[in-house]
Design an enzyme around this catalytic site. Structure first.
Site, mmCIF file in Angstrom:
data_model
loop_
_atom_site.group_PDB
_atom_site.id
_atom_site.type_symbol
_atom_site.label_atom_id
_atom_site.label_comp_id
_atom_site.label_asym_id
_atom_site.label_seq_id
_atom_site.Cartn_x
_atom_site.Cartn_y
_atom_site.Cartn_z
ATOM 1 N N TYR A 34 -7.209 4.908 9.890
ATOM 2 C CA TYR A 34 -7.480 6.026 8.769
ATOM 3 C C TYR A 34 -8.681 6.772 9.425
ATOM 4 C CZ TYR A 34 -10.192 7.602 4.481
ATOM 5 O OH TYR A 34 -10.841 8.014 3.627
ATOM 6 N N SER A 81 -15.151 4.714 -6.338
ATOM 7 C CA SER A 81 -14.411 4.436 -7.478
ATOM 8 C C SER A 81 -14.704 4.026 -8.710
ATOM 9 C CB SER A 81 -13.335 3.401 -6.935
ATOM 10 O OG SER A 81 -13.755 3.209 -5.839
ATOM 11 N N SER A 114 -6.011 11.307 -8.595
ATOM 12 C CA SER A 114 -7.321 10.087 -8.005
ATOM 13 C C SER A 114 -8.456 10.533 -8.577
ATOM 14 C CB SER A 114 -7.158 10.296 -6.778
ATOM 15 O OG SER A 114 -7.974 11.915 -6.682
ATOM 16 N N LYS A 148 -8.377 10.684 9.791
ATOM 17 C CA LYS A 148 -9.880 11.898 8.842
ATOM 18 C C LYS A 148 -9.996 13.172 10.292
ATOM 19 C CE LYS A 148 -9.017 10.992 5.095
ATOM 20 N NZ LYS A 148 -8.683 12.017 3.646
ATOM 21 N N LEU A 161 -11.311 11.620 -7.561
ATOM 22 C CA LEU A 161 -11.587 13.048 -7.711
ATOM 23 C C LEU A 161 -11.346 14.163 -7.442
ATOM 24 C CD1 LEU A 161 -13.657 14.785 -5.940
ATOM 25 C CD2 LEU A 161 -12.594 13.742 -3.922
#
Length: 311
Positions: free
Chosen positions: A191, A226, A47, A195, A49
């Site tokens: 999501y 992104s 990804s 988290k 990151l």
């Protein structure tokens, strides 16, 4: 007297600049020494990151274990790291295929890493899967998939590697989480739930393993950008929702998050919240003035639903 004052100002500025330069160099060398020769596992290394974390820790001389779902993209990352690194100061990264949503393979990956290096010094849980939509339109199957990838996957890998850290009485586990681990945002139910669950698990784990000198850290950016450019404006730019949660944020760049992960490891910080003032204020408002927060969010949702979607 006037001449002396005129000379003092440039000398003062020069002195401050020199001190800042020395501080930056010392910090850079300290960061490198903190991770040099350490075995560092990075999940979802392919990804945006993940790649930046791989770059930062590889430059620091870590023994990297790069995990990802695509062998081709892992190989591409491997080639990129090898092309810019000094072979005399860095180690060859180990590539591992890993899909954290497939819980059955996580134990085998942990065993493979431990068989290779004998230990893991730093685990960076970076993998994340997102979904957006009204709760009643998200299937339970997709809810479970999100929970597997964002919660059960990371904790399964953590539990597999944790006994080794406890027995050696050293190690650090870093969870790259999200603002939504602290603040539920509409249309992100699955999501946000995953988290919240992950943050709760690692908060509890931090207290449990402190006596074994194992450090648990969480790094929570508002959201990770992104692209290198700011997002384009949409038809609902004037929405309260858009302004409150995105207008003044536009995300944190992956490079900045990766450098913060390195600082977190070096300083052994327990919790970092990376966000601009608007999302930070939202967290405090949610805590101390929940009714006001809920009213603002509900108003924003109504505005969003009343404006036609783009395209």
């Amino acid at each position: 007297m006037g001449v002396t004052a005129m000379l003092a100002l440039p000398l003062l500025l020069l002195g401050i600049s020199g001190l800042l330069f020395i501080y930056q160099e010392v910090s850079r060398l300290w960061s490198k020494s903190a991770v040099q020769n350490k075995v560092v596992v990075i999940t979802d290394a392919i990804s945006g990151l993940g790649k930046e974390c791989a770059r930062v820790f590889h430059t620091g001389g870590s023994r990297l274990v790069l995990c990802g779902k695509s062998w081709e993209r892992l190989q591409s990352l491997y080639d990129a790291l090898s092309s810019v690194a000094d072979p005399s100061k860095t180690f060859t990264p180990k590539l591992v295929l890993l899909d954290l949503s497939d819980i059955s393979c996580v134990q085998d990956v942990a065993k493979e890493v431990l068989d290779c290096y004998g230990c893991v010094d730093i685990l960076i849980n970076n993998a994340s899967v997102k979904v957006k939509g009204p709760a009643h339109k998200i299937s339970l199957e997709l809810d479970k998939k999100i929970m597997d990838a964002n919660y059960f996957g990371p904790i399964t890998l953590t539990k597999a590697l944790l006994p080794n850290m406890i027995s050696r009485r050293t190690g650090q586990i870093v969870l790259v989480n999200n603002l939504q681990g602290k603040l539920g945002i509409p249309f992100r139910t699955a999501y946000a739930a995953s988290k919240h669950a992950a943050l709760g698990f690692f908060d509890c784990l931090r207290a449990e393993v402190e006596e074994y000198d194992v450090v648990v850290s969480t790094v929570s950016p508002a959201f990770i950008r992104s692209h290198h450019v700011l997002p384009g404006q949409g038809n609902w730019e004037a929405s309260v929702w858009k302004f409150f949660f995105r207008k003044l944020t536009y995300g944190v760049h992956p490079v900045d998050v990766a450098e913060e992960v390195m600082r977190t490891v070096r300083r052994k910080k327990q919790e970092v919240f990376m966000a601009n003032p608007i999302p930070k204020a939202a967290v405090y408002i949610r805590t101390f003035f929940p009714e006001f927060f809920f009213a603002v969010v509900a108003c924003g949702v109504k505005e969003k639903l009343s404006v036609p979607e783009e395209g």
